[in-house]
Design a protein around this motif. Sequence first.
Motif, short mmCIF file in Angstrom:
data_model
loop_
_atom_site.label_atom_id
_atom_site.label_comp_id
_atom_site.label_asym_id
_atom_site.label_seq_id
_atom_site.Cartn_x
_atom_site.Cartn_y
_atom_site.Cartn_z
N SER A 150 -9.30 -61.03 9.29
CA SER A 150 -9.60 -61.65 10.58
C SER A 150 -10.59 -60.76 11.34
O SER A 150 -10.57 -59.53 11.20
N LYS A 180 -10.35 -59.90 14.18
CA LYS A 180 -9.59 -59.05 15.12
C LYS A 180 -9.10 -57.78 14.43
O LYS A 180 -8.60 -56.87 15.08
N ASP A 181 -9.19 -57.73 13.11
CA ASP A 181 -8.64 -56.59 12.36
C ASP A 181 -9.77 -55.71 11.83
O ASP A 181 -10.84 -56.21 11.47
N SER A 184 -0.80 -62.84 10.98
CA SER A 184 -2.19 -62.83 11.47
C SER A 184 -3.05 -63.70 10.56
O SER A 184 -2.57 -64.28 9.59
N GLU A 185 -4.33 -63.79 10.88
CA GLU A 185 -5.25 -64.55 10.02
C GLU A 185 -5.70 -63.72 8.82
O GLU A 185 -6.45 -64.20 7.98
#
Length: 135
Positions: free
Chosen positions: A50, A52-53, A85-86
């Motif tokens: 993702s 975000k990671d 999470s994604e």
Amino acid sequence: ETEMPELTEETDNQNPVALSATANTLPNGKKELVIRMKVHTGYHTYAQVSNKDPFIPTTIEFELPEGYKLEGILKTPAFTQLNGSETTIYTGDGAFRQLISGIGSGEIKCTVGYQCCDDNICLPPTTKTLSITVK
């Protein structure tokens, strides 16, 4: 399913990822490159990450000898979601499979890039190059 390549090393906490590669000839005459990735229990590598990671996804690049070409897309092992999470991860023992077609002999170089983590720490991103002889 074609055969998985033998692993030449065991996994442990110091070396949580073992890789090996082979080329199988299929009944239709095409060849299938199989890259086996075994991840030590408690560790994982990344499939999709993702935005975000901060993790590094697993990548595989092939350098083929003259006369060969890649066919279709790389098939990846099964993956699971990381803590809802994604981001998705590979665990356990799996295989990446890539069809190739062509004739001739030579060396195929498979460059595998990955980052391996457990629940507490991430190891630095690693790149390993495997060689497969085709004839």
